[in-house]
Motif scaffolding. Structure first.
Motif, mmCIF file in Angstrom:
data_model
loop_
_atom_site.group_PDB
_atom_site.id
_atom_site.type_symbol
_atom_site.label_atom_id
_atom_site.label_comp_id
_atom_site.label_asym_id
_atom_site.label_seq_id
_atom_site.Cartn_x
_atom_site.Cartn_y
_atom_site.Cartn_z
ATOM 1 N N ARG A 252 0.841 -1.206 0.000
ATOM 2 C CA ARG A 252 0.000 0.000 0.000
ATOM 3 C C ARG A 252 0.872 1.251 0.000
ATOM 4 O O ARG A 252 0.632 2.187 -0.771
ATOM 5 C CB ARG A 252 -0.926 -0.019 1.219
ATOM 6 N N GLU A 253 1.892 1.266 0.834
ATOM 7 C CA GLU A 253 2.804 2.412 0.903
ATOM 8 C C GLU A 253 3.508 2.630 -0.439
ATOM 9 O O GLU A 253 3.607 3.765 -0.924
ATOM 10 C CB GLU A 253 3.826 2.181 2.013
ATOM 11 N N ASP A 254 3.982 1.551 -1.068
ATOM 12 C CA ASP A 254 4.675 1.654 -2.357
ATOM 13 C C ASP A 254 3.741 2.184 -3.445
ATOM 14 O O ASP A 254 4.129 3.044 -4.252
ATOM 15 C CB ASP A 254 5.238 0.299 -2.782
ATOM 16 N N ILE A 255 2.519 1.671 -3.482
ATOM 17 C CA ILE A 255 1.554 2.096 -4.501
ATOM 18 C C ILE A 255 1.146 3.546 -4.286
ATOM 19 O O ILE A 255 1.084 4.331 -5.240
ATOM 20 C CB ILE A 255 0.339 1.145 -4.502
ATOM 21 N N GLY B 72 -2.603 -9.619 -4.459
ATOM 22 C CA GLY B 72 -1.398 -10.268 -4.968
ATOM 23 C C GLY B 72 -0.467 -9.262 -5.620
ATOM 24 O O GLY B 72 -0.076 -8.270 -5.004
ATOM 25 N N ASP B 73 -0.154 -9.495 -6.897
ATOM 26 C CA ASP B 73 0.763 -8.634 -7.644
ATOM 27 C C ASP B 73 0.054 -7.594 -8.500
ATOM 28 O O ASP B 73 0.659 -6.989 -9.383
ATOM 29 C CB ASP B 73 1.672 -9.490 -8.537
ATOM 30 N N MET B 74 -1.247 -7.390 -8.253
ATOM 31 C CA MET B 74 -2.033 -6.398 -8.988
ATOM 32 C C MET B 74 -2.735 -5.475 -7.993
ATOM 33 O O MET B 74 -3.083 -5.886 -6.894
ATOM 34 C CB MET B 74 -3.089 -7.069 -9.871
ATOM 35 N N ALA B 75 -2.935 -4.237 -8.422
ATOM 36 C CA ALA B 75 -3.655 -3.269 -7.588
ATOM 37 C C ALA B 75 -4.291 -2.232 -8.499
ATOM 38 O O ALA B 75 -3.871 -2.052 -9.651
ATOM 39 C CB ALA B 75 -2.689 -2.597 -6.610
ATOM 40 N N GLN C 180 0.996 -3.083 -11.263
ATOM 41 C CA GLN C 180 1.454 -4.466 -11.285
ATOM 42 C C GLN C 180 2.839 -4.516 -10.648
ATOM 43 O O GLN C 180 3.646 -3.598 -10.837
ATOM 44 C CB GLN C 180 1.518 -4.942 -12.736
ATOM 45 N N ARG C 181 3.091 -5.585 -9.904
ATOM 46 C CA ARG C 181 4.411 -5.747 -9.292
ATOM 47 C C ARG C 181 5.353 -6.332 -10.338
ATOM 48 O O ARG C 181 5.660 -7.516 -10.369
ATOM 49 C CB ARG C 181 4.334 -6.655 -8.070
ATOM 50 N N ASP C 182 5.785 -5.457 -11.243
ATOM 51 C CA ASP C 182 6.679 -5.831 -12.345
ATOM 52 C C ASP C 182 7.176 -4.519 -12.944
ATOM 53 O O ASP C 182 6.380 -3.669 -13.337
ATOM 54 C CB ASP C 182 5.915 -6.646 -13.392
ATOM 55 N N PRO D 69 10.336 -7.654 -9.375
ATOM 56 C CA PRO D 69 9.120 -7.474 -8.570
ATOM 57 C C PRO D 69 9.044 -6.093 -7.903
ATOM 58 O O PRO D 69 9.131 -5.961 -6.684
ATOM 59 C CB PRO D 69 9.229 -8.604 -7.537
ATOM 60 N N VAL D 70 8.851 -5.071 -8.725
ATOM 61 C CA VAL D 70 8.764 -3.687 -8.265
ATOM 62 C C VAL D 70 7.441 -3.127 -8.768
ATOM 63 O O VAL D 70 7.110 -3.272 -9.961
ATOM 64 C CB VAL D 70 9.939 -2.853 -8.830
ATOM 65 N N TRP D 71 6.666 -2.490 -7.880
ATOM 66 C CA TRP D 71 5.390 -1.914 -8.281
ATOM 67 C C TRP D 71 5.588 -0.800 -9.302
ATOM 68 O O TRP D 71 6.436 0.073 -9.120
ATOM 69 C CB TRP D 71 4.647 -1.346 -7.075
ATOM 70 N N LYS D 72 4.791 -0.834 -10.370
ATOM 71 C CA LYS D 72 4.752 0.216 -11.385
ATOM 72 C C LYS D 72 3.309 0.371 -11.863
ATOM 73 O O LYS D 72 2.504 -0.567 -11.783
ATOM 74 C CB LYS D 72 5.653 -0.118 -12.589
#
Length: 183
Positions: A7-10, A83-86, A126-128, A134-137
């Protein structure tokens, strides 16, 4: 990784994206998106943009056409992480004025009063990082104009001004500012 860290990263990417919009800061904007041509934007001007190179060229063009006169006032309505999507759904006011002959360059996104350019947006994360790390973008951004603040909502009759930016049933909006995100 924890959901709290995700959440913090996004939310940091979300803040950086809107902060970059304020003065059309291209390096900050580029840091939000994956590498290569994977990124897809549906701009408020009604047109799609494919990959970071096209997005960069659009912003270089907008730097000659628009002045974003203040930090956009953005209210987050929903933030969902799975998961790896937001995704984030938000509304806001985008304070801009034309400085070039073309302005937004589109009849779809006509500028109103400098401080009343209302919009809504969906951000897909996506965490990619585009290179498989595996980095949020932010992989997709869709933006469109909001109706005037005093226009009644069909069937219900309430207005955007009455519910407030980002407001709705059971929603406590989060606001992004240059200092960060707050409720």
């Amino acid at each position: 990784m924890t959901v709290e860290q995700d959440r913090e990263d996004i939310l940091k990417l979300h803040k950086d994206w809107w902060e970059a919009n304020h003065q059309l800061v291209i390096p900050l904007m580029q840091s939000v998106y994956p590498s290569g041509d994977s990124y897809l934007m549906f701009n408020a001007n009604g047109h799609p943009y494919f990959g970071i190179e096209e997005k960069t060229k659009l912003w270089e063009w907008y730097q000659k056409e628009l002045d974003i006169v203040a930090f956009p006032d953005i209210e987050i309505m929903r933030l969902t992480i799975s998961g790896d999507m937001a995704w984030i759904a938000c509304e806001g006011v985008f304070p801009m004025r034309a400085i070039g002959d073309s302005g937004t360059g589109s009849a779809t996104w006509e500028m109103k009063d400098t401080m009343e350019n209302r919009l809504r947006a969906t951000e897909i994360y996506q965490r990619d990082d585009g290179d498989g790390n595996p980095v949020w973008k932010m992989w997709h951004f869709h933006c469109s104009p909001l109706p005037d603040a005093d226009e009644p909502r069909p069937c219900f009759g309430d207005t955007g001004r009455e519910r407030g930016l980002g407001g709705g049933p059971g929603i406590e909006p989060l606001r992004v500012t240059s200092e960060g995100v707050r409720s």
